[in-house]
Design an enzyme around this catalytic site. Sequence first.
Site, PDB file in Angstrom:
ATOM      1  N   SER A  11     106.649 -43.135  14.391  1.00 26.79           N
ATOM      2  CA  SER A  11     106.469 -41.768  13.889  1.00 26.79           C
ATOM      3  C   SER A  11     105.041 -41.327  13.654  1.00 26.79           C
ATOM      4  O   SER A  11     104.793 -40.144  13.428  1.00 26.79           O
ATOM      5  CB  SER A  11     107.253 -41.576  12.599  1.00 26.79           C
ATOM      6  OG  SER A  11     108.571 -41.256  12.928  1.00 26.79           O
TER       7      SER A  11
ATOM      8  N   SER B  49     108.368 -38.736  13.753  1.00 25.05           N
ATOM      9  CA  SER B  49     108.686 -37.708  12.777  1.00 25.05           C
ATOM     10  C   SER B  49     107.455 -37.049  12.149  1.00 25.05           C
ATOM     11  O   SER B  49     107.541 -35.937  11.649  1.00 25.05           O
ATOM     12  CB  SER B  49     109.557 -38.284  11.655  1.00 25.05           C
ATOM     13  OG  SER B  49     108.906 -39.365  11.013  1.00 25.05           O
TER      14      SER B  49
ATOM     15  N   LYS C 115     102.165 -36.086   4.681  1.00 23.12           N
ATOM     16  CA  LYS C 115     103.533 -35.837   5.144  1.00 23.12           C
ATOM     17  C   LYS C 115     104.428 -35.519   3.943  1.00 23.12           C
ATOM     18  O   LYS C 115     104.176 -36.008   2.824  1.00 23.12           O
ATOM     19  CB  LYS C 115     104.006 -37.094   5.892  1.00 23.12           C
ATOM     20  CG  LYS C 115     105.322 -36.993   6.617  1.00 23.12           C
ATOM     21  CD  LYS C 115     105.533 -38.255   7.462  1.00 23.12           C
ATOM     22  CE  LYS C 115     106.897 -38.339   8.097  1.00 23.12           C
ATOM     23  NZ  LYS C 115     107.041 -39.542   8.945  1.00 23.12           N
TER      24      LYS C 115
HETATM   25  N1  GLN Z   1     111.776 -41.970  16.315  1.00 24.06           N
HETATM   26  C1  GLN Z   1     111.998 -43.055  15.418  1.00 24.06           C
HETATM   27  C2  GLN Z   1     113.283 -42.859  14.665  1.00 24.06           C
HETATM   28  O1  GLN Z   1     113.830 -41.795  14.750  1.00 24.06           O
HETATM   29  C3  GLN Z   1     110.844 -43.242  14.534  1.00 24.06           C
HETATM   30  C4  GLN Z   1     110.985 -42.725  13.151  1.00 24.06           C
HETATM   31  C5  GLN Z   1     109.859 -43.148  12.266  1.00 24.06           C
HETATM   32  O2  GLN Z   1     108.974 -43.891  12.673  1.00 24.06           O
HETATM   33  N2  GLN Z   1     109.909 -42.694  11.022  1.00 24.06           N
HETATM   34  O3  GLN Z   1     113.741 -43.736  13.998  1.00 24.06           O
END
Ligand code: GLN
Length: 477
Positions: A176, A152, A77
């Site tokens: 995410s 994400s 990532k």
């Molecule tokens: N959708 C969650 C958020 O926006 C998860 C983000 C993540 O796990 N980095 O915070």
Amino acid sequence: MKFEDFSVIDLVEGIKNKVFTSEAVVKYFVQRCEQFKDLNAVIEVFDDVVEKAKTIDERIARGEKLGLLVGVPVAIKDNIACKGKKMGCASKFMQDYVSPYSATIIKKLEAEDAIIFGRTNMDEFAMGGSCEKSCYGACKNAFNSCKVAGGSSGGSAVAVAAGLCPAAIGTDTGGSVRQPASFNGVVGIKPTYGTVSRFGLVAFASSTDQAAPITKTVEDNELILSIMSGKDINDATTIDNAVFDEVDKQAYKIGICKQLKDEIEKLEYYDNFKKVLAQFEKLGCEIVEVDVPHIEHSLACYYIVTPAEAASNLARFDGVKYTTRSQEAKNLEEVYVKSRSEGFGLEVKRRIITGNFVLSSGFLDAYYKKAKRLQGLLKREFEKAFESCDVILTPTTPGEAFDIGGKSQDPIAMYLEDVFTVPASIAGIPALNIPFGKGKNGLPLGYQLMGPEKREDMLYDIAKMFEKQTKVEGGIQ
Ligand code: GLN
């Protein structure tokens, strides 16, 4: 050979036994990335990957000792530091940043002879659940390019699902890894908090964030996580966690959380959930009801605690270090204000503002401190629940992947996507997504197993049984 159908373990075997070379494997995936560029999943393939593969093949020819991931490309990532490579966090603010050092997890993967393959798309600074909020543009779902990848770590999940790379690393703060894995029919885990070092990662919420692998099979996932895990002198929050499945249990008790029952029964794909339960029963598991009384407040708790941490973690991105500087700035204050105003995207700004609000005097007790107390309570409630079951099962997401653009104007709708994934993040316990079945649009559905702290071994054991059985019965692939 169609290397996209191979698991990591099969590729390692093939390379080690000289059935094919690492060079052939790497070149194959480079070509796949080119062919499926429109998915916008892999934003850069590193320019040294073929050279690295050749070096590995030479070492194999010389009969040298080989690592557990020998010659296998692994994508990362865009918020993971790899020495000499760009790390942009999908933010235009960070686009020119080149990392001077490698994250601990990169060193660990390289020590096992993995080839760090390239960078994957993500939501800016890992805030989001769709992989649309990226300076590189939206990543597309591997099964339907009009649908979101999930986020994400959408780029990592799509890279694996579309066969652009055999494995990829994501980070999971509140879902995410698990949510995009679910949307693309692949396996993804959020380990027990502290299992994986965060040194060299840009985490927006340090108290829940963990890096973790996304793979096609459960076994691959287990192998890579066990390599990435372990105590790190550079990250004081790391713990010893063996990860590897050594349990040999047959009849697991699968818990269904009473407080989520209504929520689950209302879902469009409740029928598919019932099929999952039937599969577990067929495997000899017992389904029991358990209580996690305050689980419904996890989402509110998460969206108070993590913006607070984001506000403080992102303070260092100020136009002086790491990030680009505003051309308009005429004095120091303007360097900060204008650079941050121009550099950060809307969602990141929303969280910084929310975070500073819940931390500000007068509101600290009402929001942040209350949420932290709730976090402690949830931890204890999960511990108690695991006295009467081995793992807790939920859907990973409320539905299949949604339309690109469908929720991007509505932050609350986007946050609600995380309803099933954030409880494990708040409690610091491990949770694994396993694919099963498809929704009416033909997109994958995923289910989440949550386990007690440090019991990844149990999650992997159950998931392997489930995977074996559902493959035979025509699961996703
Ligand atoms: N959708 C969650 C958020 O926006 C998860 C983000 C993540 O796990 N980095 O915070």
